[in-house]
Design a protein around this motif. Structure first.
Motif, mmCIF file in Angstrom:
data_model
loop_
_atom_site.group_PDB
_atom_site.id
_atom_site.type_symbol
_atom_site.label_atom_id
_atom_site.label_comp_id
_atom_site.label_asym_id
_atom_site.label_seq_id
_atom_site.Cartn_x
_atom_site.Cartn_y
_atom_site.Cartn_z
ATOM 1 N N THR A 168 107.693 -8.259 -71.014
ATOM 2 C CA THR A 168 108.537 -8.731 -69.910
ATOM 3 C C THR A 168 109.857 -7.983 -69.783
ATOM 4 O O THR A 168 110.597 -8.207 -68.832
ATOM 5 C CB THR A 168 108.826 -10.235 -70.055
ATOM 6 N N THR A 208 110.929 -14.397 -64.134
ATOM 7 C CA THR A 208 110.149 -15.631 -64.047
ATOM 8 C C THR A 208 109.147 -15.723 -65.191
ATOM 9 O O THR A 208 108.981 -16.781 -65.817
ATOM 10 C CB THR A 208 109.415 -15.704 -62.700
ATOM 11 N N ILE A 209 108.482 -14.605 -65.474
ATOM 12 C CA ILE A 209 107.497 -14.601 -66.551
ATOM 13 C C ILE A 209 108.191 -14.772 -67.906
ATOM 14 O O ILE A 209 107.701 -15.483 -68.789
ATOM 15 C CB ILE A 209 106.669 -13.300 -66.536
ATOM 16 N N ARG A 210 109.361 -14.143 -68.045
ATOM 17 C CA ARG A 210 110.132 -14.293 -69.289
ATOM 18 C C ARG A 210 110.528 -15.757 -69.496
ATOM 19 O O ARG A 210 110.496 -16.278 -70.620
ATOM 20 C CB ARG A 210 111.367 -13.396 -69.239
ATOM 21 N N SER A 260 114.320 -7.458 -66.539
ATOM 22 C CA SER A 260 113.118 -8.156 -66.990
ATOM 23 C C SER A 260 112.328 -8.687 -65.812
ATOM 24 O O SER A 260 112.838 -8.806 -64.692
ATOM 25 C CB SER A 260 113.486 -9.331 -67.916
ATOM 26 N N TYR A 261 111.059 -8.997 -66.077
ATOM 27 C CA TYR A 261 110.299 -9.844 -65.173
ATOM 28 C C TYR A 261 110.731 -11.283 -65.490
ATOM 29 O O TYR A 261 110.149 -11.965 -66.328
ATOM 30 C CB TYR A 261 108.796 -9.662 -65.396
ATOM 31 N N GLY A 321 110.604 -14.072 -57.367
ATOM 32 C CA GLY A 321 111.285 -13.925 -58.637
ATOM 33 C C GLY A 321 112.301 -15.037 -58.793
ATOM 34 O O GLY A 321 112.665 -15.704 -57.823
ATOM 35 N N ASN A 322 112.803 -15.215 -60.011
ATOM 36 C CA ASN A 322 113.762 -16.290 -60.248
ATOM 37 C C ASN A 322 115.044 -16.127 -59.453
ATOM 38 O O ASN A 322 115.720 -17.111 -59.158
ATOM 39 C CB ASN A 322 114.088 -16.376 -61.739
ATOM 40 N N HIS A 349 108.922 -18.472 -68.496
ATOM 41 C CA HIS A 349 107.752 -19.209 -68.977
ATOM 42 C C HIS A 349 107.382 -18.786 -70.395
ATOM 43 O O HIS A 349 106.897 -19.603 -71.201
ATOM 44 C CB HIS A 349 106.569 -18.986 -68.028
ATOM 45 N N GLN A 350 107.602 -17.514 -70.706
ATOM 46 C CA GLN A 350 107.298 -17.021 -72.045
ATOM 47 C C GLN A 350 108.163 -17.717 -73.092
ATOM 48 O O GLN A 350 107.665 -18.139 -74.149
ATOM 49 C CB GLN A 350 107.538 -15.505 -72.084
#
Length: 557
Positions: free
Chosen positions: A488, A472-474, A469-470, A389-390, A476-477
């Motif tokens: 996310t 890392t995915i957020r 939130s997720y 994760g970030n 990139h989103q």
């Protein structure tokens, strides 16, 4: 006539584990291998019973990383094996020795679609060094012995053995097999002479250390050699403890969110010496650091498995050797009379020191200051475990690992690793402080293993970084689909209450200034603990805010 000592195949399996110095098994029990559990009943082997097979496999991976010997995991057939797949995937990417034993249906019911039937060669074949199913109980010792040799040999990795339920009850004469030993491959004199010539000719060399099969002595010898040659050394992704960050030759971590100055140094180097690692996607900065297949620099690749040479990058010099004998051989080299890169080594270290302490203050909970506090205040032998994760980018940048073997994290960036790994490492080192750092989505992948920590009275300190939130995915989103947030966001529980519900210690932290007292209270409790750390959702990494990423992406839309 001498009496023949007959034992069951299950007993033969456990005997072979003991021969190979296995003192710990991680498992979720299943009726398909009850005979093995019974064979452990009166033997000196500790069992850690987990709440999910993914946690058990990740514990085995962490144990393998820590000891260099295969971590042992037992799971039941079908769903149990499927759950364990994530841990096997980690072992394959991280070059971790481990053996997964899987209960299997009776041999007479094969290919009928029997209850929980799976073809394990097909399931695990691409993620292990060897997958097999044992048909003959008399060959149990042979198979297990081979599994240890394969798991530890060359580039270490996972092995999977399926155990048909009826086979485990077969009886056969006991067979003695010697313990498997890891075979070290030493570099040849010609290779070392060629390396010496390349170093003598270099103007801007850079050494990268990574991979597996190191030990504390090899890490120390590497640092001594670097000092003698005054040569800059960086660590590969999630191999931070291989080199003391305060050593005058340390140049930083060539991983995710690496110091741009270090990335530039690597790209501009005229001699790049990679010791023990594979230069995969992360340390190669998305395979953009060097040209493929022929790098623009002279690449020296030192690795214990010849098949890796030229897989992506064609080296100018390939040295087939494992890290320990290679580092020992470095002592035979003499540094150049004039070390032309000495000033660059000093500059590289200054750049690392500046990068690892510079930050832009964020909201009430500042992850940079929190991580710096942990780095400055934990005991020198403390161990950090984390998943993906970030939040982990703050670990890589700000935590200074001063001891070998003090960080356990998956290079495959698998979520849910931190808590299982912390349980395994605390079982292995009960006298040391073990801290598990997790994101909120990351924690709930395997947070149930907090129950395992409570069951075995493991005083791990779990920090859950909650940005709802997720992350890392957020991130990139927002870069690719700005202001179109979907899937996310997370609604999280009270993680401190979660800890208390299991019988542990829990505390919530909403300000950076409160973190030290909370951490000290968690340690003083003597119980497994969770610190629920409330993060600013906008502060997505040490280098970025979500709002800034969104605005930049929209400006280019």
């Amino acid at each position: 006539m001498k009496a023949v000592n007959e034992i069951s195949a299950a007993q033969a399996l456990v005997e072979q584990l003991i021969v190979n110095d296995v003192d710990h098994i991680f498992c979720v029990p299943g009726e398909s291998y009850l005979a093995v559990l019974d064979a452990c009943y009166a033997r000196d082997v500790k069992l850690t019973v987990c709440r999910n097979e993914a946690g058990a496999a990740m514990m085995a991976d962490a144990y393998g990383k820590a000891t260099g010997r295969p971590g042992i995991c037992f799971v039941t057939r079908g769903p149990g094996a499927a759950n364990a797949f994530a841990g096997v995937h980690i072992g394959q990417h991280d070059s971790t020795p481990m053996i997964l034993f899987i209960g299997q249906i009776e041999r007479s019911n094969r290919e009928r679609g029997a209850f929980q039937e799976v073809d394990y060669r097909a399931m695990f074949g691409g993620q292990t060094k060897w997958t097999a199913e044992i048909d003959d109980g008399a060959r149990m010792a042979e198979y297990v012995s081979r599994a240890f040799h394969v798991a530890m040999g060359g580039r270490p990795g996972p092995v999977a053995l399926a155990l048909p339920k009826d086979m485990l009850e077969e009886r056969a004469p006991a067979v003695d097999c010697p313990a498997a030993a890891q075979i070290e491959t030493a570099p040849g004199a010609d290779s070392m002479a060629r390396l010496a010539a390349l170093i003598d000719d270099a103007e801007r060399p850079l050494v990268i250390v990574g991979g597996a099969r190191w030990d504390e002595a090899a890490s120390r010898e590497m640092m001594e050699w670097a000092r003698a040659f005054d040569i800059p050394v960086a660590t590969s992704y999630r191999r931070l403890p291989l080199f003391d960050p305060l050593h005058e030759c340390y140049a930083g971590d060539l991983g995710l969110a690496a110091n741009p100055k270090l990335v530039a140094r690597a790209r501009e180097s005229d001699l790049f010496i990679l010791v023990g690692g594979r230069l995969g996607e992360i340390p190669s900065q998305g395979y953009k650091l060097f040209d493929i297949p022929t790098p623009q620099t002279r690449l020296v690749h030192v690795y214990p498995q010849a098949e890796e040479f030229g897989r992506v990058y064609a080296p100018a010099l390939a040295i087939h050797a494992s890290p320990k004998p290679f580092v020992a051989a470095l002592a035979s080299l003499n540094p150049p009379r004039t070390i032309r890169w000495a000033d660059e080594t000093r500059a590289a270290h200054r750049d690392y020191l500046d990068f690892s302490r510079s930050f832009t203050p964020s909201a009430e909970v500042d992850m940079a200051r929190t991580m710096i506090w942990l780095s400055d205040n934990l005991p020198p032998d403390a161990i950090i475990c984390n998943g993906a994760g970030n939040y982990a980018s703050w670990i890589h940048r700000y935590f200074r690992f001063r001891r070998y073997g003090s960080h356990f994290a998956p290079t495959s960036a698998t979520m849910g690793y931190g808590v299982p790994a912390a349980c395994a490492i605390q079982r292995l080192y009960p006298e040391r402080l073990v801290v598990s750092l997790n994101g909120d989505g990351d924690f709930l992948m395997n947070g149930q293993e907090f129950a395992t920590a409570v069951q075995y009275a493991l005083p791990i300190v779990v920090v859950v970084c909650d940005n709802a939130s997720y992350g890392t995915i957020r991130m990139h989103q927002e870069r690719n689909f700005p202001a179109r947030v979907i899937a996310t966001d997370l609604k999280n529980p009270d993680f401190a209450a979660y800890a208390r519900a299991f019988g542990g210690f829990g505390v919530r932290v909403e300000r950076t200034a409160d973190f030290p007292d909370a951490f000290n209270a968690a340690r003083a409790s003597g119980a497994p603990s969770i610190i629920h750390l409330m993060m600013d959702p906008d502060r997505i990494s040490p280098n970025a805010n979500l709002s800034d990423l969104r605005a930049e992406a929209l400006s280019h839309a």
